[in-house]
Design an enzyme around this catalytic site. Structure first.
Site, PDB file in Angstrom:
ATOM      1  N   ASP A   1       0.853  -1.190   0.000  1.00 55.06           N
ATOM      2  CA  ASP A   1       0.000   0.000   0.000  1.00 55.06           C
ATOM      3  C   ASP A   1       0.889   1.240   0.000  1.00 55.06           C
ATOM      4  O   ASP A   1       1.891   1.284   0.709  1.00 55.06           O
ATOM      5  CB  ASP A   1      -0.905  -0.013   1.261  1.00 55.06           C
ATOM      6  CG  ASP A   1      -2.123   0.881   1.101  1.00 55.06           C
ATOM      7  OD1 ASP A   1      -1.942   2.103   0.895  1.00 55.06           O
ATOM      8  OD2 ASP A   1      -3.250   0.372   1.186  1.00 55.06           O
TER       9      ASP A   1
ATOM     10  N   TYR B   1     -13.299   5.955 -14.128  1.00 51.77           N
ATOM     11  CA  TYR B   1     -13.211   4.930 -13.076  1.00 51.77           C
ATOM     12  C   TYR B   1     -13.907   3.638 -13.519  1.00 51.77           C
ATOM     13  O   TYR B   1     -13.333   2.548 -13.442  1.00 51.77           O
ATOM     14  CB  TYR B   1     -13.851   5.473 -11.787  1.00 51.77           C
ATOM     15  CG  TYR B   1     -13.959   4.448 -10.680  1.00 51.77           C
ATOM     16  CD1 TYR B   1     -12.851   4.101  -9.921  1.00 51.77           C
ATOM     17  CD2 TYR B   1     -15.177   3.826 -10.387  1.00 51.77           C
ATOM     18  CE1 TYR B   1     -12.946   3.160  -8.900  1.00 51.77           C
ATOM     19  CE2 TYR B   1     -15.284   2.898  -9.366  1.00 51.77           C
ATOM     20  CZ  TYR B   1     -14.164   2.564  -8.628  1.00 51.77           C
ATOM     21  OH  TYR B   1     -14.261   1.628  -7.622  1.00 51.77           O
TER      22      TYR B   1
HETATM   23  N1  LIG Z   1     -15.972   1.295  -1.354  1.00 49.79           N
HETATM   24  C1  LIG Z   1     -16.796   0.893  -2.308  1.00 49.79           C
HETATM   25  O1  LIG Z   1     -18.034   1.071  -2.216  1.00 49.79           O
HETATM   26  C2  LIG Z   1     -16.258   0.200  -3.541  1.00 49.79           C
HETATM   27  C3  LIG Z   1     -17.163  -0.164  -4.551  1.00 49.79           C
HETATM   28  C4  LIG Z   1     -16.680  -0.798  -5.688  1.00 49.79           C
HETATM   29  C5  LIG Z   1     -15.327  -1.107  -5.797  1.00 49.79           C
HETATM   30  N2  LIG Z   1     -14.477  -0.717  -4.809  1.00 49.79           N
HETATM   31  C6  LIG Z   1     -13.053  -1.041  -4.990  1.00 49.79           C
HETATM   32  O2  LIG Z   1     -12.572  -1.691  -3.830  1.00 49.79           O
HETATM   33  C7  LIG Z   1     -11.203  -1.352  -3.613  1.00 49.79           C
HETATM   34  C8  LIG Z   1     -11.009  -0.813  -2.196  1.00 49.79           C
HETATM   35  O3  LIG Z   1     -11.816   0.358  -2.030  1.00 49.79           O
HETATM   36  P1  LIG Z   1     -11.922   1.134  -0.654  1.00 49.79           P
HETATM   37  O4  LIG Z   1     -13.280   1.696  -0.575  1.00 49.79           O
HETATM   38  O5  LIG Z   1     -11.416   0.277   0.447  1.00 49.79           O
HETATM   39  O6  LIG Z   1     -10.932   2.358  -0.927  1.00 49.79           O
HETATM   40  P2  LIG Z   1      -9.662   2.889  -0.106  1.00 49.79           P
HETATM   41  O7  LIG Z   1      -9.263   4.169  -0.775  1.00 49.79           O
HETATM   42  O8  LIG Z   1      -9.945   2.910   1.357  1.00 49.79           O
HETATM   43  O9  LIG Z   1      -8.571   1.769  -0.395  1.00 49.79           O
HETATM   44  C9  LIG Z   1      -7.674   1.796  -1.495  1.00 49.79           C
HETATM   45  C10 LIG Z   1      -6.287   1.499  -0.956  1.00 49.79           C
HETATM   46  O10 LIG Z   1      -5.362   1.460  -2.067  1.00 49.79           O
HETATM   47  C11 LIG Z   1      -4.195   2.185  -1.713  1.00 49.79           C
HETATM   48  N3  LIG Z   1      -3.604   2.662  -2.979  1.00 49.79           N
HETATM   49  C12 LIG Z   1      -4.112   3.577  -3.833  1.00 49.79           C
HETATM   50  N4  LIG Z   1      -3.292   3.746  -4.881  1.00 49.79           N
HETATM   51  C13 LIG Z   1      -2.240   2.907  -4.685  1.00 49.79           C
HETATM   52  C14 LIG Z   1      -1.058   2.617  -5.418  1.00 49.79           C
HETATM   53  N5  LIG Z   1      -0.801   3.244  -6.578  1.00 49.79           N
HETATM   54  N6  LIG Z   1      -0.187   1.697  -4.924  1.00 49.79           N
HETATM   55  C15 LIG Z   1      -0.434   1.076  -3.736  1.00 49.79           C
HETATM   56  N7  LIG Z   1      -1.537   1.322  -3.000  1.00 49.79           N
HETATM   57  C16 LIG Z   1      -2.427   2.215  -3.468  1.00 49.79           C
HETATM   58  C17 LIG Z   1      -4.693   3.316  -0.817  1.00 49.79           C
HETATM   59  O11 LIG Z   1      -3.687   3.884   0.002  1.00 49.79           O
HETATM   60  C18 LIG Z   1      -5.755   2.589  -0.012  1.00 49.79           C
HETATM   61  O12 LIG Z   1      -5.214   1.989   1.151  1.00 49.79           O
HETATM   62  C19 LIG Z   1     -10.832  -0.350  -4.710  1.00 49.79           C
HETATM   63  O13 LIG Z   1     -10.221  -1.054  -5.768  1.00 49.79           O
HETATM   64  C20 LIG Z   1     -12.171   0.190  -5.143  1.00 49.79           C
HETATM   65  O14 LIG Z   1     -12.143   0.673  -6.463  1.00 49.79           O
HETATM   66  C21 LIG Z   1     -14.905  -0.065  -3.685  1.00 49.79           C
END
Ligand SMILES: NC(=O)c1ccc[n+]([C@@H]2O[C@H](COP(=O)([O-])OP(=O)(O)OC[C@H]3O[C@@H](n4cnc5c(N)ncnc54)[C@H](O)[C@@H]3O)[C@@H](O)[C@H]2O)c1
Length: 312
Positions: free
Chosen positions: A32, A141
């Site tokens: 991360d 996205y």
């Molecule tokens: N939260 C939702 O409702 C939802 C819905 C559909 C899909 N998602 C997907 O689920 C996943 C997690 O989402 P979340 O809500 O926990 O978001 P979040 O932002 O809390 O988690 C994303 C994590 O990825 C890390 N990150 C970002 N860019 C990075 C990089 N270049 N290298 C390494 N680490 C990196 C961030 O620091 C963070 O810890 C994502 O892929 C998101 O697109 C989430």
């Protein structure tokens, strides 16, 4: 005991997944860059930390050494950021996913589970959403998530790397950052209510969402890496119920005893009207069964939010 890499493991969903994997006795490595995640999300649990970016090829190769299962969550998880910075978003979400798949193939990983999204359906008016519908992403996205799914399929078919794509609907729960303007609507509304402010509904509030509690998303991930016939598939991961934004504001108001009527602001351009998951494929293929209804999930989320830093 299996060896897992959770990319984005310091984020909202990733940190819940890491905690569960560790509780089940697995070894977990987290990759991360802490761009939106926090080390504090994994306080008190023992993970092997690799702090850095999925775009760093050498680091990725190191992070994948000895790993059997990858849960790929690292992404810029925001439609709004993808609209404001589409190139950055594609580098992280689209090329980043390709890099993870390629590095996983080279490292001999058994299976990659990809955090895909209901954003794949975009403004397709059909409801409920079924996996076989044609994707109609309406934002950079959504496009990057659909493209990630196609790359997963290609890596399965061409290279024999097992992949499973989970299209999450609106995930909510503890540790979803209430101070980020890009956060989910539940944490945004709850934060305002807890601060004594009226929640702001964009549009008429009749738009509906399928809210899925984060522990159910964790359940889907565990099954996706463990169920042998799941490889090569795409699954909707929702609760299978829809709630309008107005109803949500009402329910939160009631649970908090706040009595703060919502304010209305102009609709967001391109906002999806109805989002409801048909989860029958996940039920049949993964044995997925959501265990949390909205009310129970909200109570748990509010319990966490009462002690969280709401000012940021
Ligand atoms: N939260 C939702 O409702 C939802 C819905 C559909 C899909 N998602 C997907 O689920 C996943 C997690 O989402 P979340 O809500 O926990 O978001 P979040 O932002 O809390 O988690 C994303 C994590 O990825 C890390 N990150 C970002 N860019 C990075 C990089 N270049 N290298 C390494 N680490 C990196 C961030 O620091 C963070 O810890 C994502 O892929 C998101 O697109 C989430």
């Amino acid at each position: 005991m299996a060896k897992y890499l959770v990319s984005g493991g310091a984020g909202f969903i990733g940190s819940h997944l890491c905690r569960r994997l560790i509780a089940e006795g697995h070894a977990v490595r987290v990759l991360d860059n802490l761009s939106s995640g926090k080390r504090a999300n994994l306080e008190g649990v023992e993970v092997d930390w690799v702090e850095g970016d999925i775009r760093d090829e050498a680091l990725l190769a190191r992070a994948l050494q000895g790993i059997e299962f990858v849960h790929h969550h690292a992404a810029i998880a925001s439609v709004a950021v993808s609209v404001n910075q589409p190139l950055l978003e594609q580098e992280v979400n689209l090329v980043g996913t390709l890099r993870v798949l390629e590095a996983a193939r080279q490292a001999g990983v058994r299976r990659v589970v990809f955090a895909a999204s209901a954003a794949a359906y975009g403004n397709n008016p059909e409801s409920p959403k079924r996996e076989e519908m044609r994707p109609e992403p309406a934002s950079p996205y959504g496009l990057s998530k659909v493209a990630g799914e196609y790359y997963c399929r290609i890596y399965s078919e061409v290279f024999g790397l097992e992949t499973v794509c989970l299209r999450y609907f609106n995930v909510f729960g503890p540790r979803q950052d209430p101070t980020s303007p890009y956060s989910g609507v539940i944490s945004l509304f709850a934060r305002r209510l807890l601060l004594g402010q009226r929640p702001v509904i964009q549009g008429d509030g009749e738009q509906s969402r399928d809210f899925v509690y984060v522990e159910d998303v964790v359940q889907a991930n565990l099954r996706a890496s463990q169920v042998s016939q799941a490889g090569g598939e795409i699954y909707n991961i929702g609760c299978g119920r829809s709630t309008t934004i107005k109803e949500l504001a009402g329910q939160l108001n009631q649970l908090l005893g706040a009595g703060l009527e919502p304010e209305f602001s102009p609709a967001r351009p391109g906002d999806v009207r109805r989002s409801l998951a048909d989860i029958s494929r996940a039920r049949a293929g993964l044995g997925y069964a959501p265990a949390f209804g909205l009310a129970e999930g909200l109570e748990r989320t509010l319990e966490w939010m009462r002690s969280a830093d709401l000012k940021g």
